[in-house]
Design a protein around this motif. Structure first.
Motif, mmCIF file in Angstrom:
data_model
loop_
_atom_site.group_PDB
_atom_site.id
_atom_site.type_symbol
_atom_site.label_atom_id
_atom_site.label_comp_id
_atom_site.label_asym_id
_atom_site.label_seq_id
_atom_site.Cartn_x
_atom_site.Cartn_y
_atom_site.Cartn_z
ATOM 1 N N ALA A 1 15.194 -17.982 2.072
ATOM 2 C CA ALA A 1 14.054 -17.880 2.974
ATOM 3 C C ALA A 1 13.452 -16.488 2.931
ATOM 4 N N PHE A 2 14.299 -15.472 2.860
ATOM 5 C CA PHE A 2 13.790 -14.110 2.762
ATOM 6 C C PHE A 2 13.017 -13.904 1.462
ATOM 7 N N GLN A 3 13.535 -14.437 0.356
ATOM 8 C CA GLN A 3 12.831 -14.322 -0.920
ATOM 9 C C GLN A 3 11.460 -14.989 -0.840
ATOM 10 N N GLY A 4 11.390 -16.104 -0.114
ATOM 11 C CA GLY A 4 10.100 -16.770 0.042
ATOM 12 C C GLY A 4 9.112 -15.931 0.821
ATOM 13 N N VAL A 5 9.579 -15.279 1.886
ATOM 14 C CA VAL A 5 8.711 -14.389 2.659
ATOM 15 C C VAL A 5 8.245 -13.227 1.795
ATOM 16 N N LEU A 6 9.167 -12.644 1.035
ATOM 17 C CA LEU A 6 8.832 -11.515 0.170
ATOM 18 C C LEU A 6 7.821 -11.909 -0.898
ATOM 19 N N ALA A 7 7.963 -13.112 -1.438
ATOM 20 C CA ALA A 7 7.057 -13.570 -2.492
ATOM 21 C C ALA A 7 5.625 -13.699 -2.002
ATOM 22 N N ARG A 8 5.430 -13.898 -0.682
ATOM 23 C CA ARG A 8 4.083 -14.091 -0.156
ATOM 24 C C ARG A 8 3.393 -12.783 0.246
ATOM 25 N N VAL A 9 4.044 -11.657 0.038
ATOM 26 C CA VAL A 9 3.391 -10.380 0.348
ATOM 27 C C VAL A 9 2.263 -10.161 -0.655
ATOM 28 N N GLN A 10 1.062 -9.927 -0.138
ATOM 29 C CA GLN A 10 -0.106 -9.696 -0.977
ATOM 30 C C GLN A 10 -0.783 -8.399 -0.562
ATOM 31 N N ALA A 11 -1.365 -7.718 -1.538
ATOM 32 C CA ALA A 11 -2.078 -6.473 -1.256
ATOM 33 C C ALA A 11 -3.509 -6.770 -0.846
ATOM 34 N N GLY A 12 -4.007 -6.056 0.153
ATOM 35 C CA GLY A 12 -5.383 -6.219 0.592
ATOM 36 C C GLY A 12 -5.718 -5.198 1.662
ATOM 37 N N GLY A 13 -7.005 -5.003 1.897
ATOM 38 C CA GLY A 13 -7.420 -4.096 2.956
ATOM 39 C C GLY A 13 -7.217 -2.646 2.578
ATOM 40 N N GLY A 14 -7.005 -1.826 3.597
ATOM 41 C CA GLY A 14 -6.917 -0.385 3.368
ATOM 42 C C GLY A 14 -8.302 0.225 3.387
ATOM 43 N N GLY A 15 -8.543 1.162 2.537
ATOM 44 C CA GLY A 15 -9.838 1.835 2.473
ATOM 45 C C GLY A 15 -9.646 3.324 2.328
ATOM 46 N N ASP A 16 -9.388 3.995 3.469
ATOM 47 C CA ASP A 16 -9.081 5.408 3.372
ATOM 48 C C ASP A 16 -7.638 5.571 2.893
ATOM 49 N N THR A 17 -7.249 6.791 2.568
ATOM 50 C CA THR A 17 -5.928 7.014 1.979
ATOM 51 C C THR A 17 -4.786 6.745 2.952
ATOM 52 N N PRO A 18 -4.745 7.347 4.145
ATOM 53 C CA PRO A 18 -3.595 7.096 5.033
ATOM 54 C C PRO A 18 -3.581 5.658 5.526
ATOM 55 N N GLU A 19 -2.377 5.169 5.826
ATOM 56 C CA GLU A 19 -2.218 3.806 6.316
ATOM 57 C C GLU A 19 -1.377 3.812 7.600
ATOM 58 N N ALA A 20 -1.097 2.626 8.120
ATOM 59 C CA ALA A 20 -0.436 2.492 9.422
ATOM 60 C C ALA A 20 1.089 2.605 9.300
ATOM 61 N N LEU A 21 1.560 3.615 8.595
ATOM 62 C CA LEU A 21 3.005 3.805 8.436
ATOM 63 C C LEU A 21 3.668 4.176 9.755
ATOM 64 N N ASN A 22 2.996 4.939 10.599
ATOM 65 C CA ASN A 22 3.580 5.274 11.901
ATOM 66 C C ASN A 22 3.931 4.008 12.685
ATOM 67 N N GLU A 23 2.962 3.105 12.779
ATOM 68 C CA GLU A 23 3.175 1.877 13.535
ATOM 69 C C GLU A 23 4.252 1.003 12.886
ATOM 70 N N ALA A 24 4.247 0.958 11.545
ATOM 71 C CA ALA A 24 5.225 0.135 10.839
ATOM 72 C C ALA A 24 6.640 0.677 11.002
ATOM 73 N N LEU A 25 6.782 1.988 10.942
ATOM 74 C CA LEU A 25 8.102 2.578 11.136
ATOM 75 C C LEU A 25 8.593 2.336 12.562
ATOM 76 N N HIS A 26 7.675 2.390 13.523
ATOM 77 C CA HIS A 26 8.034 2.117 14.914
ATOM 78 C C HIS A 26 8.526 0.677 15.062
ATOM 79 N N GLU A 27 7.818 -0.265 14.449
ATOM 80 C CA GLU A 27 8.249 -1.661 14.472
ATOM 81 C C GLU A 27 9.639 -1.801 13.870
ATOM 82 N N THR A 28 9.850 -1.151 12.746
ATOM 83 C CA THR A 28 11.108 -1.280 12.023
ATOM 84 C C THR A 28 12.282 -0.746 12.836
ATOM 85 N N VAL A 29 12.102 0.419 13.439
ATOM 86 C CA VAL A 29 13.198 1.058 14.161
ATOM 87 C C VAL A 29 13.480 0.347 15.478
ATOM 88 N N HIS A 30 12.430 -0.046 16.205
ATOM 89 C CA HIS A 30 12.608 -0.489 17.587
ATOM 90 C C HIS A 30 12.591 -1.995 17.800
#
Length: 514
Positions: free
Chosen positions: A340-369
């Motif tokens: 099931a995890f492999q299936g979730v990983l397989a569906r990751v697609q690249a899109g969006g963005g624009g400027d160079t920095p991204e929402a790593l702060n928010e993602a790290l917060h999600e991951t830790v907490h």
């Protein structure tokens, strides 16, 4: 005798003009043309309060991967629908987006198959029925990578930081550090022991940490003590289960390590436990490499599952983009179902963005907490990204809570009140408090700010900085090789999957076994 009035009145305008010219000269830009659309440099206001966190407490991950999505529109946190159970592992917006991406991939595969058929020789007249052309599998290109351990070569890391002083990052002073080693009565390392650092006469700790699988943790007093606090002695309290002990850290003393022994013998687990999260930048700039990286991550997961002793593994995934995109973060909580995890990983697609920095702060917060980290497990995060976090966001909304994703300690759930945005330096401290090691993989295009931030979070949590390598450092399209544009010294190169598997295997091998 004073000067004539008419002479003074003549000089006054001239003096004002000269002053104006001088002011303009001082305000003249250093380079031409002047920048006109760059955001102002962020104000570095460090927060030296103790990060809020919940200790790891989950007992298992025997479930399909649940999903929590934070939409990226308008920079507002909002609640994504959480579904659990077979066929409902993703939220409705996530599933719709995945179906659209799957359709696009299917059309591309169909075009490739039609092209292959058109190039195939015509069947013989005597053939009964034309046979379909074989599906052309995409060629998997190896992804090579190097690695540096900034804690093992700490002098070089300090020199690197000096060479890159002045970057727009959230600085933490880690030049002063001490190694703490915790053992049981039999002298064996104690994994996942709680460590509290205290000031004299203060009940509330100023820092929390947890020992790694070798019973060790690095302490950096200047990183968590506010400026002006220069206590020579700090109290260290260590606890694992019912056993506890105290020690005193005398700052400035040169010693190999501060050793703390807990009373009683620990009961080592019969089977190693590992909580492993892939934290993936899914913005458009990762599009050229994300397919290769997904293949490497699938290979990593397969090899890690087959490590000696068959560790008890929980798999998690956090994908992130940025404000204004289809989603800000997409969090898949832990599961023990590798397929099931492999299936979730397989569906990751690249899109969006624009400027160079991204929402790593928010993602790290999600991951830790907001993941269900287990007690008494080795906890690791593999970040795969090519951009630094946004440090210029002025304000965020506190996210409402979805089922199974509670708020960090000290925060009110679901209030949706405006608040400060998550910051990576605070959450790397929370990661250390929860015993989470961060391994940051820099993909092509990672700039000096991104490299600095990745190395900060890896060094502070005793992880590693990993970076992709190429035949030509300036050309990521040149294929696998040994070259890198990053400011690193003395590294060896191997395939990315083997490198990460070795790091995980080394971490698990240090666990005491029953």
């Amino acid at each position: 005798m004073g000067a004539p009035r008419f002479f003074l009145s003549t000089l006054a305008p001239l003096g004002a003009a000269l002053a104006l010219l001088a002011a303009c000269a001082q305000a003249a830009p250093a380079a031409w043309p002047p920048a006109w659309n760059e955001p102002p440099a962020p104000q570095q206001q460090q927060d030296f309060t103790l990060p809020a966190f919940e200790p790891p407490s989950a007992s298992h991950c025997r479930r399909l991967p649940g999903t929590r999505e934070v939409p990226g529109g308008g920079g507002q946190w909002s609640e994504g629908r959480l579904r659990r159970g077979l066929g409902h592992a993703e939220s409705a917006p996530a599933a719709a987006e995945d179906r659209a991406e799957d359709r696009a991939e299917g059309r591309a595969e169909g075009r490739a198959e039609m092209a292959a058929r058109s190039m195939a020789p015509a069947p013989a007249a005597t053939a009964a029925l034309p046979q379909p052309a074989p599906r052309i599998a995409p060629r998997r290109e190896a992804v090579t990578a190097g690695m540096v351990d900034d804690n093992a070569d700490f002098g070089e890391y300090l020199a690197y930081r000096q060479r890159n002083a002045g970057l727009a990052v959230r600085e933490r002073d880690i030049a002063e550090r001490y190694l703490l080693e915790v053992t049981d009565a039999a002298g064996r390392p104690v994994h996942d022991a709680e460590v509290a650092v205290q000031r004299a006469g203060r009940a509330e700790p100023v820092m929390w940490a947890r020992t790694d699988t070798a019973g060790r943790v690095w302490l950096h007093p200047r990183a968590f003590l506010a400026p002006g606090v220069d206590d020579r002695a700090l109290g260290i309290a260590v606890r694992k289960g019912a056993a506890w002990s105290r020690a005193t850290l005398l700052r400035g003393e040169q010693r190999a390590a501060l050793q703390v022994r807990l009373g009683g013998a620990q009961n080592p687990a019969q089977r190693a436990r590992l909580d492993l999260v892939f934290l993936v930048d899914a913005t458009g700039s990762m599009g050229d490499e994300i397919a290769k990286l997904k293949a490497s991550m699938r290979a990593m997961a397969q090899q890690i599952a087959q490590l000696p002793g068959q560790p008890d593994i929980c798999w998690g995934l956090v994908a992130y983009r940025d404000r204004g995109d289809a989603f800000l973060t997409r969090t898949h909580d832990f599961t023990d179902d590798l397929a099931a995890f492999q299936g979730v990983l397989a569906r990751v697609q690249a899109g969006g963005g624009g400027d160079t920095p991204e929402a790593l702060n928010e993602a790290l917060h999600e991951t830790v907490h907001r993941l269900s980290w287990r007690a008494d497990a080795a906890r690791m995060v593999v970040l795969v990204a090519d951009a630094p976090p946004h440090l210029d966001y002025g304000g965020c909304m506190e996210p409402p809570e979805a089922e199974g994703f509670g708020p960090p300690r000290g925060q009110r759930p679901g209030s949706g009140r405006p608040g400060a945005c998550p910051q990576y330096d605070i959450d790397m401290q929370a990661a250390l408090a929860k015993g989470i090691k961060l391994f940051a993989v820099g993909a092509s295009g990672l700039d000096p700010v991104g490299e600095y931030v990745y190395r900060q979070i890896a060094q502070y949590t005793a992880g590693r900085f990993v970076f992709l390598t190429y035949k030509d450092a300036a050309d990521p399209g040149s294929g696998p090789g040994t070259q890198t544009p990053h400011d690193v010294r003395g590294y060896s190169v191997q395939t990315l999957d083997r490198l990460i598997v070795k790091l995980v295997g080394d971490e698990l091998a240090r666990l005491p076994r029953g």
